[in-house]
Write an enzyme that holds these catalytic residues in place. Structure first.
Site, PDB file in Angstrom:
ATOM      1  N   ASP A  25       0.852  -1.189   0.000  1.00 49.74           N
ATOM      2  CA  ASP A  25       0.000   0.000   0.000  1.00 49.74           C
ATOM      3  C   ASP A  25       0.891   1.243   0.000  1.00 49.74           C
ATOM      4  O   ASP A  25       2.050   1.185   0.399  1.00 49.74           O
ATOM      5  CB  ASP A  25      -0.887  -0.042   1.248  1.00 49.74           C
ATOM      6  CG  ASP A  25      -1.692   1.213   1.433  1.00 49.74           C
ATOM      7  OD1 ASP A  25      -2.388   1.624   0.482  1.00 49.74           O
ATOM      8  OD2 ASP A  25      -1.613   1.814   2.531  1.00 49.74           O
ATOM      9  N   ASP A  27      -0.267   5.068   0.800  1.00 55.53           N
ATOM     10  CA  ASP A  27      -0.499   6.099   1.825  1.00 55.53           C
ATOM     11  C   ASP A  27      -0.638   5.494   3.211  1.00 55.53           C
ATOM     12  O   ASP A  27      -1.461   4.610   3.437  1.00 55.53           O
ATOM     13  CB  ASP A  27      -1.743   6.908   1.469  1.00 55.53           C
ATOM     14  CG  ASP A  27      -1.626   7.572   0.108  1.00 55.53           C
ATOM     15  OD1 ASP A  27      -0.550   8.116  -0.186  1.00 55.53           O
ATOM     16  OD2 ASP A  27      -2.605   7.529  -0.654  1.00 55.53           O
TER      17      ASP A  27
HETATM   18 MG   LIG Z   1      -3.109   3.189   3.363  1.00 56.63          MG
END
Ligand SMILES: [Mg+2]
Ligand SMILES: [Zn+2]
Length: 196
Positions: A25, A27
């Site tokens: 992932d 962010d």
């Molecule tokens: Mg995230």
């Protein structure tokens, strides 16, 4: 499981070795979550991100980003801007000797019922198809329920980190997750070797 011929790097003879893929992932996991980041200059690596990515690279993992970017559907930024952000991210990583094998983006909003927005597994299954690996050759590292849901839906082990930037002074969780990923895949490969 690997129907397409897959490329392996030539560092050593890995002809019998399974792949290792880290689905990561963006962010709150490798960069600080700025909430709908729309400025390439706003990229800030999370604590432990570079060290963890290097550890994964050195352990033979391909690094693949999978990121929900509903800011596009919401009209906060467009696909061209996201491209600029990812170009900058790639060059910041290159300066650290790191390279992403692929970036998968879901640009849709939560109401669009697409197959790619995590917790749906679409980006993970696309990566498996495109890059030629199976669920037990991969781990997914993320900070949210959606990440863990996508991992579970795709049959991939999910490793959760504390959301970077949401808890001040978060520890180097990505590095810890990377260490666990390395151990997990080594154990799994050992188990496969022993099964014969
Ligand atoms: Mg995230
Ligand atoms: Zn989508």
């Amino acid at each position: 499981m690997n129907e397409s011929g897959e490329l392996r790097d030539g560092l050593m003879d890995q002809s019998a070795a399974p792949r290792r893929v880290a689905l990561i992932d963006r962010d709150g996991t490798i960069i600080v979550d700025k909430v709908y980041l729309r400025d390439p200059d706003g990229i800030e690596f999370a604590p432990g991100a570079i060290e963890g990515l290097r550890l994964l690279r050195d352990a033979g993992f391909a690094l693949v980003l999978i990121t929900n970017q509903s800011g596009i559907a919401r009209g906060y930024f467009d696909a061209a801007r996201l491209e600029q952000i990812h170009d900058r991210l790639r060059s910041m990583l290159a300066a650290e000797g790191l390279r992403l094998e692929a970036i998968y983006v879901c640009p849709h909003g939560p109401d669009e019922k697409c197959a790619c927005r995590k917790p749906a597994p679409g980006m993970v299954t696309s990566a498996m198809r495109d890059l030629g690996f199976g669920p037990d050759e991969a781990v997914l590292i993320g900070d949210s329920d959606a990440d863990m849901g996508a991992a579970a839906a795709a049959g991939v082990v999910g490793l959760r980190v504390t959301s970077a930037g949401k808890s001040a002074g978060a520890p180097a969780d990505f590095l810890e997750a990377a260490r666990r990923a390395r151990v997990l895949l080594a154990e799994r490969e050992g188990g496969q070797a022993g099964r014969n």
